[in-house]
Enzyme design. Structure first.
Site, PDB file in Angstrom:
ATOM      1  N   ILE A   7      26.013 -57.401 -53.350  1.00 36.63           N
ATOM      2  CA  ILE A   7      27.398 -57.850 -53.510  1.00 36.63           C
ATOM      3  C   ILE A   7      27.634 -58.258 -54.959  1.00 36.63           C
ATOM      4  CG2 ILE A   7      29.138 -59.475 -52.679  1.00 36.63           C
ATOM      5  CD1 ILE A   7      27.229 -59.961 -50.269  1.00 36.63           C
ATOM      6  N   CYS A   8      28.767 -57.784 -55.515  1.00 40.38           N
ATOM      7  CA  CYS A   8      29.122 -58.210 -56.865  1.00 40.38           C
ATOM      8  C   CYS A   8      30.227 -59.251 -56.754  1.00 40.38           C
ATOM      9  CB  CYS A   8      29.601 -57.016 -57.686  1.00 40.38           C
ATOM     10  SG  CYS A   8      30.122 -57.473 -59.344  1.00 40.38           S
ATOM     11  N   LEU A   9      29.833 -60.502 -56.832  1.00 38.11           N
ATOM     12  CA  LEU A   9      30.810 -61.577 -56.670  1.00 38.11           C
ATOM     13  C   LEU A   9      30.399 -62.713 -57.603  1.00 38.11           C
ATOM     14  CD1 LEU A   9      33.254 -62.608 -55.059  1.00 38.11           C
ATOM     15  CD2 LEU A   9      31.670 -63.456 -53.337  1.00 38.11           C
TER      16      LEU A   9
END
EC number: 2.3.2.23
Lengths: 195, 406
Positions: free
Chosen positions: A88-90
């Protein structure tokens, strides 16, 4: 050393609020609070609606002073989530983490990410490109992935248990077998026959 | 004769001598409720003392004639403190008459003036004595000189209406009969301290409920005493326990977290705060917060800065340092009126030096661990060690890296 007292509190808080948020966090195995599994429902009004997404959560030793490591185990078609690894890119799971955030709030943010993709800062370049160039196809693919990967697991588990019971397995064993394989009926049957 | 003074222990219901006691066990007899420490000049309890704070002559009036000897000696005891007193004969005479007199008439009424404030010069004696006796008779009823009943002040007087002492007015804050009706100064003082105490208790009660947003526990219910402290951020009002917020602020900026935008910011509102104030109490108003911050800074100002090192060191905070910068005669600053020069930073280590600085910033915040002049070289990490060596004049880049990585 992970602050297990806090994790315990977070889990309690989360289960108390499960009706409203739909977000569930449980330990992956009993007695180990450093490795958890989170479940979030796909947000309504998005291609992910109706799906249930599982996220693997590993707590680093310094939690809550370091962000938890989260990764989708359910396959998702989303510009900011790797279609291969589920990474996840968060920002809040990286440099914008704050110890005041909890597993529940982090999962809520992940849920919000599903309804508001950021194709300019992609994790999966292929998905992001599709999102920008051909939005309709993107929506179609995302919906198809949701149908095929995010719905089988827990939906209608009672029905599957019933079918397995009809085949002659005791209900408790059928249920636990289904749970261990993540809801796949055929795998559960195999499991039951071999075990 | 000795029976005539009420036994102190009996009055408290705890005399072990019973009928063999040399003091009276009859409530009708006057008690000798005089603080002996006050007679000697210093009672640590001050206005809170349960015994009466009156001077020697008061003792004579309330005591029996049999104890005149001891009272005399009391008066003599105090004599050396007043060299102006030429003869103690005046005192020695007064007790006889006074105690004789007062033993029958008004045992609890003190004369208006303490004996040692009397001028006992021979020429004045007569006049004074006239004054004393005369005023004593008329003014001895002055209620301001009478002590209030300590039982009533403590909550409950067993003698009730019949108590020979004044029962104080009820204090609105503590609800006890402890306000002297005729001593306005004492009254004010009590009301003020009582109100402060009350406020403190209220604040403490409120603080009990407050949870740290990081560990999600009540700060004042943490297992160890050292942990039961709030860490107040200077720029916002979110509560944390001191250990959690310090832990967060000192966590190594790995995984790309920026010191200024993430670690120094409030975990909740992300507002930047440059320092954390430890406090056992949580505040509810802005003024209370200011008070806590001010008293914390005042406390730091009384501690010598270990970086400044009495003028021999170089404090990274300069004039805005919270700690005291005392310039010792003979130190570098004392001689040259400027801080000692810093060694040129070692090659290839600009970033390292910044990190060392940050480490020091964090250490400065830890008031409890701060011991001036005590440089714990064993406990230094390689970066701090390097910084220290730099300060001492060694160039760490000269030595091999292995030596630094212990």
């Amino acid at each position: 050393m992970v602050d297990f007292a806090r994790v315990q509190k977070e889990l309690q808080e989360c289960s108390r609020d499960i009706e409203r948020s739909g977000i569930k966090v449980v330990p992956k195995s009993d007695g180990n609070l450093a490795h958890l599994v989170g479940t979030i429902p796909g947000p309504i009004g998005t291609p992910y609606e109706g799906g249930t997404f599982q996220i693997d959560i590993a707590l680093p030793d310094a939690y809550p002073f370091e962000p938890p490591k989260m990764q989708f185990t359910t396959k998702v078609w989303h510009p900011n989530i790797s279609s291969q690894s589920g990474a996840i890119c968060l920002d809040i799971l990286k440099d914008q983490w704050s110890p005041a955030l909890t597993l529940k709030t982090a999962l809520l943010s992940v849920q919000a990410l599903l309804s508001a993709p950021q194709p300019d800062d992609p994790q999966d370049a292929v998905v992001a490109q599709q999102y920008l160039r051909d939005y309709q196809t993107f929506v179609g693919t995302a919906r198809y992935w949701t149908e095929s990967f995010a719905k089988t697991s827990s939906l209608g588990i009672d029905e599957k248990v019933k079918r397995l019971v009809e085949m002659g397995f005791p209900e408790s064993r059928a249920r636990s077998a289904l749970e261990t394989v993540g809801g796949d009926e055929n795998l559960a049957l195999e499991n039951l026959c071999s075990g | 004769m000795a029976k005539r003074v009420l036994c102190k222990f009996f009055a408290h219901g705890a005399c072990l001598k019973g009928e063999h006691c040399e003091f009276s066990h009859d409530w009708k007899d006057p008690s000798n409720n005089i603080c002996t420490f006050y007679q000697k000049g210093a009672c640590a309890f001050g206005s809170r003392c349960r015994y009466e704070h009156v001077k020697a002559s008061r003792a004579q009036s309330s005591g029996s004639s049999s104890s005149a000897n001891s009272h005399q000696s009391l008066a003599f005891d105090s004599a050396p403190a007043h060299p102006s007193r030429t003869a103690s004969s005046g005192v020695a005479l007064v007790p006889g008459t006074l105690s004789e007199l007062s033993a029958f008439s008004s045992p609890f009424l003190p004369p208006p003036k303490p004996a040692w404030s009397d001028s006992l010069d021979d020429g004045d004696v007569d006049q004074n004595e006239d004054d004393d006796v005369g005023v004593g008779e008329t003014r001895s009823a002055r209620p301001a000189d009478r002590a209030i009943c300590s039982f009533a002040a403590a909550g409950n007087c067993p003698r009730g209406e019949k108590c020979p002492h004044i029962h104080g007015d009820i204090c609105p804050s503590c609800g006890k009969h402890c306000l002297h009706p005729y001593r306005p100064v004492e009254r004010e003082e009590h009301m003020r301290t009582c109100e402060e105490k009350h406020k403190h208790l209220e604040a403490l009660k409120r603080s009990q409920e407050i949870e740290c947003s990081v560990c999600l526990e009540r700060v004042l219910s943490k297992p160890t005493v050292a942990e039961r402290k709030f860490g107040i951020l200077s720029e916002c009002d979110h509560p944390f326990c001191i250990s959690c917020i310090r832990n967060w602020r000192s966590s190594s900026p790995t995984s790309g977290m920026d010191v200024n935008s993430a670690l120094r910011a409030c975990p909740i509102c992300r507002k930047l705060s440059y320092f954390v104030i430890p406090s056992v109490i949580w505040y509810s108003t802005k003024e209370e917060k200011e008070e806590i911050v001010d008293s914390y800074k005042a406390r730091l100002r009384s501690i010598d800065c270990k970086h400044f090192d009495f003028g021999n060191g170089n404090c990274p905070f300069g004039t805005s340092c919270f700690y005291k910068h005392t310039v010792k005669p003979g130190s570098y600053v004392w001689k040259f009126h400027r801080p000692p020069p810093r060694r040129p930073p070692p090659r290839r280590s600009d970033i390292v030096q910044m990190d060392a600085l940050y480490q020091m910033f964090e250490h400065l915040e830890e008031l409890e661990d701060y011991t001036p002049g005590d440089l714990d070289i064993e406990g230094l990490n390689p970066l701090e060690m390097q910084f220290l060596l730099m300060q001492l004049g060694f160039d760490p880049s000269d030595s091999s890296d292995d030596e630094l990585n212990f």
